[in-house]
Design a protein around this motif. Sequence first.
Motif, PDB file in Angstrom:
ATOM      1  N   TRP A  53       0.926  -1.261  -0.174  1.00  0.00           N
ATOM      2  CA  TRP A  53      -0.024   0.010  -0.078  1.00  0.00           C
ATOM      3  C   TRP A  53       0.872   1.317  -0.191  1.00  0.00           C
ATOM      4  N   PHE A  54       0.728   2.015  -1.124  1.00  0.00           N
ATOM      5  CA  PHE A  54       1.773   3.265  -1.084  1.00  0.00           C
ATOM      6  C   PHE A  54       0.927   4.194  -0.519  1.00  0.00           C
ATOM      7  N   ARG A  55       1.664   5.226   0.405  1.00  0.00           N
ATOM      8  CA  ARG A  55       1.059   6.144   1.058  1.00  0.00           C
ATOM      9  C   ARG A  55       2.127   7.470   0.684  1.00  0.00           C
ATOM     10  N   ARG A  56       2.999   7.768   1.805  1.00  0.00           N
ATOM     11  CA  ARG A  56       3.888   8.833   1.466  1.00  0.00           C
ATOM     12  C   ARG A  56       5.226   8.405   1.042  1.00  0.00           C
ATOM     13  N   ASP A  57       5.161   7.325   0.239  1.00  0.00           N
ATOM     14  CA  ASP A  57       6.390   6.676  -0.111  1.00  0.00           C
ATOM     15  C   ASP A  57       6.421   6.273  -1.716  1.00  0.00           C
ATOM     16  N   LEU A  58       5.869   7.226  -2.419  1.00  0.00           N
ATOM     17  CA  LEU A  58       5.748   6.980  -3.950  1.00  0.00           C
ATOM     18  C   LEU A  58       6.744   6.818  -4.659  1.00  0.00           C
ATOM     19  N   ARG A  59       7.621   6.040  -4.705  1.00  0.00           N
ATOM     20  CA  ARG A  59       8.678   5.394  -5.454  1.00  0.00           C
ATOM     21  C   ARG A  59       8.790   3.857  -5.390  1.00  0.00           C
ATOM     22  N   ASP A 100      -0.835  23.507 -13.475  1.00  0.00           N
ATOM     23  CA  ASP A 100       0.561  23.705 -14.203  1.00  0.00           C
ATOM     24  C   ASP A 100       1.722  22.981 -13.650  1.00  0.00           C
ATOM     25  N   ILE A 101       1.452  22.401 -12.702  1.00  0.00           N
ATOM     26  CA  ILE A 101       2.612  21.519 -11.862  1.00  0.00           C
ATOM     27  C   ILE A 101       3.117  20.329 -12.911  1.00  0.00           C
ATOM     28  N   ILE A 102       4.350  20.114 -12.904  1.00  0.00           N
ATOM     29  CA  ILE A 102       4.964  18.955 -13.780  1.00  0.00           C
ATOM     30  C   ILE A 102       6.048  18.031 -12.908  1.00  0.00           C
ATOM     31  N   PHE A 103       5.514  16.947 -12.711  1.00  0.00           N
ATOM     32  CA  PHE A 103       6.269  16.001 -11.975  1.00  0.00           C
ATOM     33  C   PHE A 103       7.580  15.815 -12.468  1.00  0.00           C
ATOM     34  N   GLU A 104       8.797  15.986 -11.963  1.00  0.00           N
ATOM     35  CA  GLU A 104      10.009  15.629 -12.554  1.00  0.00           C
ATOM     36  C   GLU A 104      10.652  14.803 -11.199  1.00  0.00           C
ATOM     37  N   LYS A 105      11.491  13.622 -11.634  1.00  0.00           N
ATOM     38  CA  LYS A 105      12.130  12.836 -10.612  1.00  0.00           C
ATOM     39  C   LYS A 105      12.867  13.720  -9.923  1.00  0.00           C
ATOM     40  N   PRO A 106      12.822  13.741  -8.656  1.00  0.00           N
ATOM     41  CA  PRO A 106      13.653  14.697  -7.776  1.00  0.00           C
ATOM     42  C   PRO A 106      15.107  14.359  -7.916  1.00  0.00           C
ATOM     43  N   ASN A 107      16.093  15.324  -7.976  1.00  0.00           N
ATOM     44  CA  ASN A 107      17.518  15.356  -7.881  1.00  0.00           C
ATOM     45  C   ASN A 107      17.931  15.832  -6.565  1.00  0.00           C
ATOM     46  N   LEU A 108      19.344  15.012  -6.158  1.00  0.00           N
ATOM     47  CA  LEU A 108      19.949  15.800  -5.211  1.00  0.00           C
ATOM     48  C   LEU A 108      21.243  16.726  -6.039  1.00  0.00           C
ATOM     49  N   GLU A 109      20.961  17.999  -6.121  1.00  0.00           N
ATOM     50  CA  GLU A 109      21.825  18.700  -6.903  1.00  0.00           C
ATOM     51  C   GLU A 109      22.723  19.342  -6.042  1.00  0.00           C
ATOM     52  N   LEU A 110      24.066  18.846  -6.355  1.00  0.00           N
ATOM     53  CA  LEU A 110      25.414  19.102  -5.830  1.00  0.00           C
ATOM     54  C   LEU A 110      25.566  20.642  -5.600  1.00  0.00           C
ATOM     55  N   GLU A 111      25.245  21.356  -6.745  1.00  0.00           N
ATOM     56  CA  GLU A 111      25.483  22.669  -7.010  1.00  0.00           C
ATOM     57  C   GLU A 111      24.717  23.663  -5.633  1.00  0.00           C
ATOM     58  N   ILE A 112      23.684  23.157  -5.522  1.00  0.00           N
ATOM     59  CA  ILE A 112      22.848  23.797  -4.352  1.00  0.00           C
ATOM     60  C   ILE A 112      23.248  23.253  -2.992  1.00  0.00           C
ATOM     61  N   ALA A 152       9.037  16.356  -2.635  1.00  0.00           N
ATOM     62  CA  ALA A 152       9.488  15.165  -2.796  1.00  0.00           C
ATOM     63  C   ALA A 152       9.771  14.563  -1.476  1.00  0.00           C
ATOM     64  N   LEU A 153      10.056  14.917  -0.482  1.00  0.00           N
ATOM     65  CA  LEU A 153      10.246  14.289   0.820  1.00  0.00           C
ATOM     66  C   LEU A 153       8.690  14.192   1.478  1.00  0.00           C
ATOM     67  N   ARG A 154       7.774  14.885   1.061  1.00  0.00           N
ATOM     68  CA  ARG A 154       6.442  14.885   1.628  1.00  0.00           C
ATOM     69  C   ARG A 154       5.895  13.359   1.095  1.00  0.00           C
ATOM     70  N   PHE A 155       5.832  13.515  -0.092  1.00  0.00           N
ATOM     71  CA  PHE A 155       5.090  12.178  -0.834  1.00  0.00           C
ATOM     72  C   PHE A 155       6.273  11.185  -1.201  1.00  0.00           C
ATOM     73  N   GLY A 156       7.248  11.147  -0.670  1.00  0.00           N
ATOM     74  CA  GLY A 156       8.183  10.138  -0.734  1.00  0.00           C
ATOM     75  C   GLY A 156       8.696   9.758  -2.184  1.00  0.00           C
ATOM     76  N   THR A 157       8.736  10.870  -2.900  1.00  0.00           N
ATOM     77  CA  THR A 157       9.361  10.544  -4.297  1.00  0.00           C
ATOM     78  C   THR A 157      10.734  10.476  -4.314  1.00  0.00           C
ATOM     79  N   ILE A 158      11.401  11.099  -3.132  1.00  0.00           N
ATOM     80  CA  ILE A 158      12.793  10.870  -3.037  1.00  0.00           C
ATOM     81  C   ILE A 158      12.861  10.095  -1.553  1.00  0.00           C
ATOM     82  N   SER A 159      14.106   9.127  -1.329  1.00  0.00           N
ATOM     83  CA  SER A 159      14.053   8.388   0.071  1.00  0.00           C
ATOM     84  C   SER A 159      14.750   9.460   0.842  1.00  0.00           C
ATOM     85  N   ILE A 160      14.490   9.346   1.911  1.00  0.00           N
ATOM     86  CA  ILE A 160      15.226   9.999   3.025  1.00  0.00           C
ATOM     87  C   ILE A 160      16.687   9.488   3.192  1.00  0.00           C
TER      88      ILE A 160
END
Length: 429
Positions: free
Chosen positions: A9-15, A197-209, A231-239
């Motif tokens: 069951w996916f909830r806050r971990d959409l990956r 207008d939102i467009i989902f893009e796979k979240p990235n860890l950006e070194l530059e930022i 991304a952290l809220r919906f878990g599209t990236i892993s903590i």
Amino acid sequence: MKDKVVIFWFRRDLRLEDNVGLQQAVVSGYPVLPIFIFDSDILEKLEVKQDRRVDYIYQVLDAMNSVLHTHGSTLYIDYGKPLAIFKTIIALYDVQGVYCNRDYEPQAIKRDELIDSYLKDRGIQFNTYKDQVIFEKSDIVKDDSTPYTVYTPYSKKWKSLLAPQNYASVVVSAEHFYKTNPLKITDLEVLGFQKTDIIFEKPNLELEIISDYDKKRDFPALDHTTHLGIALRFGTISIRSCVAFALKYNEIWLSELIWREFFMQILYHYPRVVTDSFKPKYDSIIWRNNEAEFQLWCSGKTGYPIVDAGMRQLNETGFMHNRVRMITASFLCKHLLIDWRWGEAYFAQKLLDYDLAANNGNWQWVAGCGCDAAPYFRIFNPTAQTLKFDADLSYIKTWNPDYEKYIQIPIVSHEEARERALRVYKQAL
Ligand SMILES: Cc1cc2nc3c(=O)[nH]c(=O)nc-3n(C[C@H](O)[C@H](O)[C@H](O)COP(=O)(O)OP(=O)(O)OC[C@H]3O[C@@H](n4cnc5c(N)ncnc54)[C@H](O)[C@@H]3O)c2cc1C
């Protein structure tokens, strides 16, 4: 005969990758039927039906579904109350177990208890896992086993207990998904929502930022924060991937991830904060709660350019820089003496990264009534904050370009409002 499956069951971990509960479902040995429930109890509460967050979830599910199709599987999606949906699923499949990752919000805990008890009565195990945090519940407590209510010692203990296995990623094999005909995702319109207008893009860890986050994070015009909140809220990236990256590249960014867990454990241990001040005395404050002033604040028309720029950024984009969140929130509670709960509810409607624990914890922090909060007599001066963090007015010019053309008389004078706030707070405490 019904097919034997286990449910994930996916909830806050959409990956589909680095997902603890999903991995556990996969190793159960049964084919995994992945499901997502559009919870009618949650969606019905959203008044505006053009909600970027719902659209975001929809797009993420669509992307996951396409990947599952390549493995001959599909996502089972339904809309309604979770218990009713579980009843349907159990009528369709021979369910050998239900797997999911834990959610620590009070309503989610109640929902899960209900599902757990329903499944138990039918001899089906409800297996839950820690996934959305590194440390949960009472993993980090004081030596006397009580929860921390101050960030710094919590954070020290958090760091001292952190070991590589806490942030190692988990591998999810795609071999074991339940093979079935592809299903299409229920359209947003069927759920009563519209495209945004939102467009989902796979979240990235950006070194530059992240590498120089500590130097630039406080200046809103630089926009030098990760925008990973949603991304952290919906878990599209892993903590775990975030923490591993933070440890390598920036300790201050790590401290932000620890704030996130700090407020989550506060909400878990003190669910009363959803409605009450963490420090009960603060519930004696006599707020002015002027409706007209609240509307001016919401629409970015207070006459304080930085406050108005922040509110306009929020209204237009669903994001507001952290420094400006602090300034606008302080302005509402202190300058206008409007109950922090009004501001919290407004942010909850608008923020893409809205998270109950973080929003509540930060609002209470700003209002002075939270745990480890700023002392009530520290009142942000919007003008001084502008000089310090937006000296060339770039942020203000971006989000509030009219600020010079239509000089607005500030709705309160800073000095008078400050004196009034100090008086009213003092009376209550
Ligand atoms: C009044 C107010 C309300 C807020 N409401 C929310 C909210 O609903 N949801 C939310 O995630 N954050 C909230 N924050 C905290 C913070 O402003 C946002 O997390 C941050 O601005 C999001 O931008 P980012 O994703 O670029 O974060 P970054 O600065 O790149 O930080 C990375 C992540 O760390 C976490 N984080 C950072 N700061 C905090 C913090 N102070 N408390 C808890 N977690 C933090 C978030 O998950 C964030 O995405 C609020 C702050 C204030 C002052």
